[in-house]
Design a protein around this motif. Structure first.
Motif, short mmCIF file in Angstrom:
data_model
loop_
_atom_site.label_atom_id
_atom_site.label_comp_id
_atom_site.label_asym_id
_atom_site.label_seq_id
_atom_site.Cartn_x
_atom_site.Cartn_y
_atom_site.Cartn_z
N VAL A 222 0.84 -1.20 0.00
CA VAL A 222 0.00 0.00 0.00
C VAL A 222 0.88 1.25 0.00
O VAL A 222 1.78 1.40 0.84
CB VAL A 222 -0.94 0.00 1.23
N HIS A 223 0.63 2.16 -0.95
CA HIS A 223 1.28 3.46 -0.96
C HIS A 223 0.39 4.45 -0.21
O HIS A 223 -0.81 4.54 -0.49
CB HIS A 223 1.50 3.94 -2.40
N TRP A 224 0.98 5.19 0.71
CA TRP A 224 0.17 6.09 1.52
C TRP A 224 0.93 7.38 1.80
O TRP A 224 2.15 7.46 1.69
CB TRP A 224 -0.23 5.41 2.83
N ILE A 225 0.18 8.40 2.15
CA ILE A 225 0.74 9.72 2.46
C ILE A 225 0.75 9.90 3.97
O ILE A 225 -0.27 9.71 4.63
CB ILE A 225 -0.10 10.83 1.80
N ASP A 226 1.89 10.28 4.47
CA ASP A 226 2.04 10.55 5.90
C ASP A 226 1.85 12.05 6.14
O ASP A 226 2.61 12.88 5.61
CB ASP A 226 3.41 10.10 6.38
N LEU A 227 0.82 12.41 6.90
CA LEU A 227 0.56 13.82 7.18
C LEU A 227 1.69 14.48 7.97
O LEU A 227 1.84 15.70 7.95
CB LEU A 227 -0.76 13.97 7.95
N LEU A 228 2.47 13.65 8.66
CA LEU A 228 3.56 14.20 9.46
C LEU A 228 4.86 14.32 8.67
O LEU A 228 5.84 14.85 9.19
CB LEU A 228 3.79 13.32 10.70
N LEU A 246 -4.73 7.57 -2.90
CA LEU A 246 -3.75 7.15 -1.91
C LEU A 246 -4.36 7.23 -0.52
O LEU A 246 -5.15 8.14 -0.23
CB LEU A 246 -2.50 8.02 -1.96
N ALA A 247 -3.98 6.26 0.32
CA ALA A 247 -4.40 6.30 1.71
C ALA A 247 -3.63 7.41 2.44
O ALA A 247 -2.51 7.77 2.07
CB ALA A 247 -4.16 4.96 2.38
N VAL A 248 -4.23 7.93 3.48
CA VAL A 248 -3.63 9.03 4.26
C VAL A 248 -3.61 8.61 5.72
O VAL A 248 -4.62 8.15 6.27
CB VAL A 248 -4.42 10.34 4.10
N GLY A 249 -2.42 8.76 6.36
CA GLY A 249 -2.28 8.41 7.77
C GLY A 249 -1.47 9.43 8.52
O GLY A 249 -0.91 10.37 7.94
N VAL A 259 -8.74 8.63 2.60
CA VAL A 259 -8.17 8.48 1.27
C VAL A 259 -8.21 9.83 0.57
O VAL A 259 -9.15 10.62 0.75
CB VAL A 259 -8.97 7.45 0.44
N VAL A 260 -7.18 10.09 -0.24
CA VAL A 260 -7.13 11.32 -1.01
C VAL A 260 -7.02 10.98 -2.49
O VAL A 260 -6.39 9.98 -2.86
CB VAL A 260 -5.94 12.20 -0.57
N GLN A 261 -7.67 11.77 -3.33
CA GLN A 261 -7.56 11.60 -4.77
C GLN A 261 -6.39 12.45 -5.26
O GLN A 261 -6.39 13.67 -5.10
CB GLN A 261 -8.86 11.99 -5.47
N THR A 262 -5.42 11.80 -5.85
CA THR A 262 -4.18 12.48 -6.20
C THR A 262 -4.40 13.61 -7.21
O THR A 262 -3.69 14.60 -7.19
CB THR A 262 -3.17 11.47 -6.76
N ARG A 263 -5.39 13.46 -8.08
CA ARG A 263 -5.61 14.52 -9.08
C ARG A 263 -6.03 15.83 -8.43
O ARG A 263 -5.72 16.91 -8.95
CB ARG A 263 -6.65 14.07 -10.10
N GLU A 264 -6.72 15.78 -7.28
CA GLU A 264 -7.10 17.02 -6.60
C GLU A 264 -5.87 17.74 -6.06
O GLU A 264 -5.75 18.97 -6.20
CB GLU A 264 -8.08 16.71 -5.47
N LEU A 265 -4.95 16.97 -5.47
CA LEU A 265 -3.74 17.58 -4.93
C LEU A 265 -2.85 18.11 -6.04
O LEU A 265 -2.27 19.21 -5.95
CB LEU A 265 -2.98 16.59 -4.06
N LEU A 266 -2.73 17.32 -7.12
CA LEU A 266 -1.88 17.76 -8.23
C LEU A 266 -2.46 18.99 -8.93
O LEU A 266 -1.73 19.89 -9.33
CB LEU A 266 -1.73 16.61 -9.24
N ALA A 267 -3.80 19.04 -9.03
CA ALA A 267 -4.42 20.20 -9.65
C ALA A 267 -4.17 21.45 -8.81
O ALA A 267 -3.85 22.53 -9.35
CB ALA A 267 -5.92 19.97 -9.81
N ALA A 268 -4.29 21.31 -7.50
CA ALA A 268 -4.03 22.45 -6.62
C ALA A 268 -2.56 22.87 -6.68
O ALA A 268 -2.23 24.06 -6.70
CB ALA A 268 -4.43 22.10 -5.19
N TYR A 269 -1.68 21.86 -6.74
CA TYR A 269 -0.25 22.15 -6.80
C TYR A 269 0.12 22.87 -8.09
O TYR A 269 0.86 23.87 -8.08
CB TYR A 269 0.52 20.83 -6.68
N LEU A 270 -0.43 22.40 -9.22
CA LEU A 270 -0.12 23.04 -10.50
C LEU A 270 -0.74 24.43 -10.62
O LEU A 270 -0.22 25.28 -11.33
CB LEU A 270 -0.61 22.15 -11.66
N ALA A 271 -1.85 24.63 -9.91
CA ALA A 271 -2.49 25.95 -9.95
C ALA A 271 -1.87 26.92 -8.96
O ALA A 271 -2.31 28.08 -8.86
CB ALA A 271 -3.99 25.80 -9.67
N GLY A 272 -0.90 26.48 -8.21
CA GLY A 272 -0.23 27.35 -7.26
C GLY A 272 -1.03 27.59 -6.00
O GLY A 272 -0.75 28.54 -5.26
N GLN A 273 -2.02 26.75 -5.72
CA GLN A 273 -2.84 26.92 -4.53
C GLN A 273 -2.19 26.24 -3.33
O GLN A 273 -1.19 25.54 -3.46
CB GLN A 273 -4.24 26.32 -4.78
#
Length: 441
Positions: A222-228, A246-249, A259-273
């Motif tokens: 499992v690939h996951w994102i660590d909030l810390l 990706l799972a979030v822990g 769980v987070v949808q990677t396209r939402e984070l990537l869209a925000a990242y590319l938009a400079g948000q």
């Protein structure tokens, strides 16, 4: 000529009863129901006969017995006498002409009764049972009404004898999973469906037998994102991941919060948000690892994001299950892009199989044509061998199981990675997971 015509007519009538009997008995009730719903003439009558086999078989037996008695009596008294008289006129002695005349007539009538009255109609009925059942059902129902008293007597007598034998209950028409497998295999052999279609149908049946543990992505994969974790590390993970979710822990994989949808984070990242993983995290349902795969399908349908977290009975995180895992169980194992170069089960020229450890055990059983116990604790080839060895084997170790010799070819750390399966002359071990004694060779 009249006598010959009567005997031939009786033989044909016997054939009609034989054809009707086998056609109705062999006809598939679901097919008859479908034909009746379509308004096919005779389908409803055929269905009623099939649903009351005792009455129908009594009707057929009355007809066949009556025709047999009439044909025997008529052929013996009329045709036998005629042939004997002809032989006597030809100068043959009476002590030879009489038995020869009657014997020849009986032999010919018996031959016609077997071929024309039994074999031909029955083979014809097997070719198109539903169609012929619809054609003959109205006639058989009419005969049943005409001979109602005799039919009632025979049916009642048969039922009474069955009760004396302890078989009083009506038999149920049940279709087992083995019946479905046999029908699908027959359809493939006849060309009605393709091999790929047969494999997918088999996969659907397998899905209903698998627990969630048997289809999930295990926690080690499992690939996951660590909030810390630092934001740069999270961004690097998003840029290289091939997963859409990706799972979030928080700090550990045992503390997943959603769980987070990677396209939402990537869209925000590319938009400079602002890069806020916690705000983008969606809740994920939790299901037990012993739940059925079909239950997981219902959960995923209702989830906000189609990803479920799998926990064991102690609350420990075991893995995740997604629609892709369910699809893989139906269509067969296929790996993500990073594992695209790793083949599944490969049959070699010498009849042996090279099996990956992650291959589901029921898929292995299908390919090797072996039967695994229904109640088993393993779900992969690796688990199958761990159950056989009772420990983590070393490279090169082998066991004979169910007529096959399984040899460990490669280990990935403590995980069985590659297994070679070769036909064995004899298997001396019980099936892993099934009680019994045996030695391991």
């Amino acid at each position: 000529m009249f006598e010959i015509a009567v005997v031939l007519l009786l033989v044909v009538i016997n054939g009609v009863f034989s054809l009707s009997e086998l056609a109705v008995v062999s006809a598939r009730r679901p097919r008859l129901r479908a034909m009746a719903a379509e308004g096919r003439p005779g389908a409803a009558a055929a269905l009623k006969l099939a649903e009351d086999p005792g009455r129908f078989l009594s009707t057929v037996q009355i007809g066949i017995t009556l025709v047999g008695v009439l044909a025997g009596a008529f052929s013996g008294s009329a045709l036998g006498g005629m042939l004997s008289a002809t032989l006597l006129k030809a100068g043959m002695p009476a002590n030879i002409a009489n038995p020869l005349g009657f014997g020849a007539v009986v032999a010919v009538v018996t031959y016609l009764s077997i071929v024309v009255g039994e074999l031909v109609p029955k083979r014809l009925a097997l070719r198109n049972p539903e169609g012929l059942a619809c054609l003959m059902a109205p006639l058989m129902r009419l005969v049943s009404r005409i001979a109602a008293p005799a039919v009632w007597l025979l049916d009642t007598s048969t039922t009474a004898i069955f009760r004396l034998l302890g078989q009083g209950g009506a038999s149920e028409e049940r279709v087992t999973e083995d019946d479905v497998h046999s029908l699908v295999a027959e359809a493939e052999q006849s060309g009605a469906i393709e091999e790929t279609e047969r494999e997918m149908i088999t996969g659907v049946l397998r899905l209903g037998d698998r627990p969630v543990r048997g289809i999930m992505t295990p926690r080690s994969d499992v690939h996951w994102i660590d909030l810390l974790a630092p934001e740069e590390e999270t961004r690097a993970l998003l840029m290289r991941t091939q997963h859409s979710r990706l799972a979030v822990g928080e700090g550990t994989v045992d503390a997943l919060i959603g769980v987070v949808q990677t396209r939402e984070l990537l869209a925000a990242y590319l938009a400079g948000q602002a890069f806020d993983v916690r705000a983008a995290t969606r809740p994920a349902p939790v299901i037990p690892d012993a739940a059925d795969a079909l239950d997981a399908l219902d959960v995923l349908r209702q989830a906000e994001v189609p990803v479920a977290l799998v926990h064991d009975e102690y609350g420990h995180f075991e893995g995740i299950v997604t629609p892709a895992d369910l699809l893989e169980a139906i269509t067969g194992s296929f790996r993500a892009n990073e594992d695209a170069n790793e083949p599944g089960a490969v049959e070699r020229d010498d009849g042996t199989w090279l099996l990956p450890g992650w291959l589901p055990a029921d898929e292995m059983a299908d390919r090797l044509r072996i039967r695994l116990p229904e109640n088993r604790s393993f779900h992969t080839v690796a688990g199958f061998l761990l159950a056989a060895f009772g420990r983590i084997p070393s490279v090169g170790e082998a066991r004979n199981i169910l007529g096959w010799r399984f040899e460990v070819m490669d280990l990935d750390g403590r995980r069985i990675d590659k297994v070679l399966a070769a036909p064995a002359a004899a298997a001396a071990v019980p099936v892993p997971g099934r009680p019994g004694r045996g030695t391991m060779a």
